[in-house]
Design a protein around this motif. Structure first.
Motif, short mmCIF file in Angstrom:
data_model
loop_
_atom_site.label_atom_id
_atom_site.label_comp_id
_atom_site.label_asym_id
_atom_site.label_seq_id
_atom_site.Cartn_x
_atom_site.Cartn_y
_atom_site.Cartn_z
N GLN A 51 42.76 -16.60 77.67
CA GLN A 51 42.71 -15.72 76.50
C GLN A 51 41.68 -14.60 76.65
O GLN A 51 41.49 -13.82 75.73
CB GLN A 51 42.38 -16.55 75.25
CG GLN A 51 43.43 -17.59 74.89
CD GLN A 51 44.78 -16.98 74.59
OE1 GLN A 51 44.88 -16.00 73.85
NE2 GLN A 51 45.84 -17.55 75.18
N ARG A 52 41.05 -14.55 77.81
CA ARG A 52 40.04 -13.52 78.12
C ARG A 52 38.87 -13.58 77.13
O ARG A 52 38.27 -12.56 76.79
CB ARG A 52 40.66 -12.12 78.14
CG ARG A 52 41.78 -11.97 79.15
CD ARG A 52 42.32 -10.55 79.18
NE ARG A 52 41.32 -9.60 79.60
CZ ARG A 52 40.98 -9.34 80.88
NH1 ARG A 52 41.58 -10.01 81.85
NH2 ARG A 52 40.07 -8.43 81.17
N VAL A 53 38.55 -14.80 76.69
CA VAL A 53 37.37 -14.99 75.85
C VAL A 53 36.13 -15.13 76.72
O VAL A 53 35.04 -14.70 76.34
CB VAL A 53 37.55 -16.24 74.96
CG1 VAL A 53 36.28 -16.54 74.16
CG2 VAL A 53 38.72 -16.04 74.01
N GLN B 142 34.13 -9.95 73.34
CA GLN B 142 33.28 -8.77 73.57
C GLN B 142 31.89 -9.18 74.01
O GLN B 142 31.29 -8.57 74.90
CB GLN B 142 33.20 -7.92 72.30
CG GLN B 142 34.49 -7.24 71.90
CD GLN B 142 34.27 -6.31 70.73
OE1 GLN B 142 33.61 -5.27 70.86
NE2 GLN B 142 34.80 -6.68 69.58
N PHE B 143 31.37 -10.24 73.36
CA PHE B 143 30.01 -10.70 73.69
C PHE B 143 29.92 -11.15 75.14
O PHE B 143 28.96 -10.84 75.84
CB PHE B 143 29.61 -11.85 72.76
CG PHE B 143 28.25 -12.41 73.05
CD1 PHE B 143 27.13 -11.85 72.47
CD2 PHE B 143 28.09 -13.49 73.90
CE1 PHE B 143 25.86 -12.34 72.76
CE2 PHE B 143 26.83 -13.99 74.19
CZ PHE B 143 25.71 -13.42 73.61
N ALA C 42 30.50 -0.37 78.41
CA ALA C 42 29.48 0.17 79.32
C ALA C 42 28.12 -0.44 79.05
O ALA C 42 27.40 -0.83 79.98
CB ALA C 42 29.43 1.69 79.18
N ASP C 43 27.73 -0.54 77.77
CA ASP C 43 26.42 -1.08 77.40
C ASP C 43 26.60 -2.47 76.81
O ASP C 43 26.59 -2.66 75.59
CB ASP C 43 25.75 -0.14 76.39
CG ASP C 43 24.35 -0.61 75.98
OD1 ASP C 43 23.81 -1.52 76.65
OD2 ASP C 43 23.82 -0.09 74.97
N LEU C 44 26.74 -3.48 77.67
CA LEU C 44 27.02 -4.84 77.21
C LEU C 44 25.82 -5.40 76.43
O LEU C 44 26.00 -6.07 75.42
CB LEU C 44 27.36 -5.74 78.39
CG LEU C 44 27.72 -7.20 78.05
CD1 LEU C 44 28.91 -7.24 77.09
CD2 LEU C 44 28.01 -7.98 79.32
N ALA C 45 24.60 -5.13 76.90
CA ALA C 45 23.42 -5.66 76.22
C ALA C 45 23.32 -5.12 74.79
O ALA C 45 23.04 -5.86 73.85
CB ALA C 45 22.15 -5.32 77.00
N GLY C 46 23.56 -3.82 74.64
CA GLY C 46 23.51 -3.22 73.30
C GLY C 46 24.58 -3.79 72.40
O GLY C 46 24.34 -4.05 71.21
#
Length: 392
Positions: free
Chosen positions: A30-32, A72-73, A81-85
């Motif tokens: 499920q691409r989780v 998303q997390f 692009a900005d995963l941490a943000g």
């Protein structure tokens, strides 16, 4: 190989985290969560970082984060692009949802606790009664050890039931329904429940049970009652712990005082609106750390008729005299008191007021578990801290 470089098979991950292998595979499909690397035989190989990410997924799922947000997390979709943000943004929003849910549960727990006490009284008929000239006060006694009075306003026997149980292994715990609350029902001609009158009721109860000083714990309006007891009957107070007396009188904020006065004035005609406005101005049902402020508004559900009637009395008659009570600082200095506030009550009315009182008395402000409602919502942890504070 360092722990960081160690690789795990799916069975090992399942055992470490408590998710079935099929569930882990489902989340991958499920691409989780991102798909892990594979060895030459096609078997999944998870790094320590992968395992911790999946463990975090479990926490997020258990606390109700939508699967789309979890995907998303974890970065499984590889589109950010900005995963941490993004993670900070998602966690901040989710923390608010969890806090809101916890506050709903706290309110529900308070109602359930009161109902348990109400039905227990009907079943056992064991309530004790103290006759006053203008009303009858219902009280309970349990446990063994030094005499300890738990005092609230409007909280009574039901609100303190879990905490009293936690303390009864060390103390003889006395709880009572203030006049007009619970089994101490309002009667025609009864004096208004001001701090002065409530302190006289409490003093009569102390006289009924002991001839000497006792221990006291007061929360919210009950802490205000104890301030007046210390003034009128200092010889009765061996030691007192006061948790968040909501003294608007000590907070230099005229707008806040005006809002509070408007709430109390509206309570008789429109208790639903009064409850909503009092909830918003006090922030007392929220959980706020040092860097957080309670939201300016959060809609309350419609209250049933029974709760509306209780709040017509509490907000219309009891709360006003308590929050506008002006403590006698010199009288309070004559007794041994500890001031405390919820570690999750920051920037709320009652904690601000208690901090002001602590400064005037030159006392520290002790953090307690939970927020303004910690005594009822976290009774076990609250009791542990109380036992330490009540020691000689």
């Amino acid at each position: 190989m360092s722990e960081r470089d160690e690789l795990f098979g799916i069975a090992e991950v399942s055992a470490r985290i408590g998710l079935e292998p099929d569930t882990i595979r489902y989340f991958e499909r499920q691409r989780v969560i991102p798909s892990p690397r594979r060895d030459s035989a096609g078997h999944r190989q998870y790094t320590t970082a992968d395992v911790e990410l999946i463990r975090m997924l479990v926490h997020l799922r258990e606390t109700g984060m939508p699967l789309a947000d979890i995907a998303q997390f974890t970065g499984a979709d590889n589109k950010v692009a900005d995963l941490a943000g993004l993670r900070v943004e998602l966690l901040t929003a989710h923390r608010r949802r969890v806090q809101d849910r916890r506050e709903e549960l706290d309110r529900a727990l308070d109602v359930i606790t009161r109902k348990i006490m109400d039905f227990s009284d009907r079943i056992t008929g064991s309530v004790n009664l103290l006759e006053r000239t203008d009303c009858t006060i219902a009280f309970d006694v349990q446990g063994e050890g030094p005499l300890l009075f738990l005092v609230g306003a409007p909280a009574g026997r039901a609100g303190f039931a879990p905490l009293a149980h936690e303390l009864s292994d060390r103390y003889t715990v006395v709880t009572h329904d203030p006049r007009g609350v619970g089994a101490s029902r309002a009667v025609l001609g009864m004096a208004a429940p001001t701090p002065e009158v409530l302190a006289e009721d409490l003093a009569a109860l102390v006289d009924r049970l002991t001839g000497g000083p006792a221990l006291f714990v007061g929360t919210s309006g009950g802490a205000v009652t104890l301030l007046e007891l210390a003034k009128q009957y200092s010889e009765m107070v061996g030691r007192a712990v006061l948790h968040e007396p909501p003294l608007v009188s000590l907070v230099a904020d005229s707008k806040l005082a005006d809002r509070a006065a408007a709430v109390f004035e509206a309570a008789e005609a429109d208790p639903q609106r009064a409850v909503q406005e009092f909830f918003d101005l006090s922030g007392a049902a929220h959980h706020t750390g040092p860097d957080q402020t309670p939201p300016a508004h959060m809609s309350m559900p419609e209250l049933p008729a029974e709760e509306l009637e209780k709040n017509r009395y509490f907000l219309g008659q009891m709360a006003g005299p308590s929050v506008f009570y002006v403590p006698d600082i010199e009288a309070i200095r004559r007794v041994a008191i500890t001031l405390c506030a919820g570690s999750l009550s920051h920037h709320q009315l009652a904690r601000r007021a208690t901090q002001m009182l602590a400064e005037r008395l030159g006392l520290p402000l002790v953090d307690m578990p939970g927020n303004h409602l910690g005594a009822s919502s976290e009774p076990s942890e609250f009791a542990k801290d109380l036992k330490r504070l009540l020691e000689p």
